[in-house]
Write an enzyme that holds these catalytic residues in place. Structure first.
Site, short mmCIF file in Angstrom:
data_model
loop_
_atom_site.label_atom_id
_atom_site.label_comp_id
_atom_site.label_asym_id
_atom_site.label_seq_id
_atom_site.Cartn_x
_atom_site.Cartn_y
_atom_site.Cartn_z
N LYS A 36 0.08 -23.63 -46.63
CA LYS A 36 -1.15 -23.08 -47.19
C LYS A 36 -0.98 -21.60 -47.53
CE LYS A 36 -3.97 -26.29 -44.54
NZ LYS A 36 -4.74 -27.01 -45.52
N CYS A 37 0.13 -21.27 -48.13
CA CYS A 37 0.50 -19.88 -48.43
C CYS A 37 0.60 -19.69 -49.93
CB CYS A 37 1.85 -19.60 -47.76
SG CYS A 37 2.56 -17.98 -48.09
N GLY A 38 0.41 -18.48 -50.38
CA GLY A 38 0.60 -18.19 -51.80
C GLY A 38 2.02 -18.46 -52.27
N THR A 81 3.78 -21.04 -51.11
CA THR A 81 4.05 -22.46 -50.90
C THR A 81 4.68 -23.13 -52.13
OG1 THR A 81 2.37 -22.63 -49.19
CG2 THR A 81 3.02 -24.69 -50.26
#
Length: 177
Positions: free
Chosen positions: A49-51, A53
């Protein structure tokens, strides 16, 4: 014949980056040195759930392009940065497969910094030629065929960037095309 003097801790060679036992995402124990002997390894702390990802796609592309030439991509899930990897092992595996077709190896979720830092990342951040705490998800360490850390790449460095691909190809022993 003279006896060989004992090796003292300060005289012992530093450990190789893969001289660790870890757990896989599937729950099996794996000896990294045994599994990746003779391979070039890209270790990446990952999160769902990361930028960053979407870098899973680039990691999979590298896997498809270079696995048969000796590159092993190893994802290491971590939930220390903004709680961006909250899932269970099964949820992480399903996410990576469904969204990115990820076929490369994944280890169990660990801490890469702090009091509960796993031994692999303690080595990478303290004893390797590229020390310093992990700043965010998707930092990458490139390990040579002989187990030495030969590069560290910040999160913003895309897996398929010229910089990283050139280093991988060099470590593989040539163009790798």
């Amino acid at each position: 014949m003279a006896a060989t003097p004992p090796i003292h801790a300060e005289d012992a060679p530093s450990p190789h980056a893969l001289d660790f036992t870890m757990e896989t995402l599937g729950g099996d124990t794996v000896d990294l040195a045994e599994k990746y002997r003779g391979k070039v390894v890209l270790l990446v702390n990952v999160a769902s759930k990361c930028g960053y990802t979407p870098q899973y796609a680039g990691l999979q592309e590298l896997h498809e392009r270079y696995a048969d030439k000796g590159l092993a991509i190893v994802g290491v899930p971590c939930n220390q940065f903004g709680g961006q990897e909250p899932g269970t092992a099964d949820q992480i595996a399903a996410f990576c497969s469904a969204n990115y077709g990820a076929e490369f190896d994944m280890l169990a979720k660990v801490d890469v910094n702090g009091e509960d830092q796993c031994p692999l990342y303690a080595y990478l951040t303290n004893e390797s030629p590229y020390p310093g705490k992990i700043n965010w998800n998707f930092e990458k360490f490139l390990v040579s065929r002989d187990g030495e850390v030969i590069g560290r790449y910040k999160s913003a460095v895309e897996p398929t960037s010229v910089e990283l691909v050139s280093a991988i190809e060099g470590a593989l022993g040539g163009g790798g095309q």
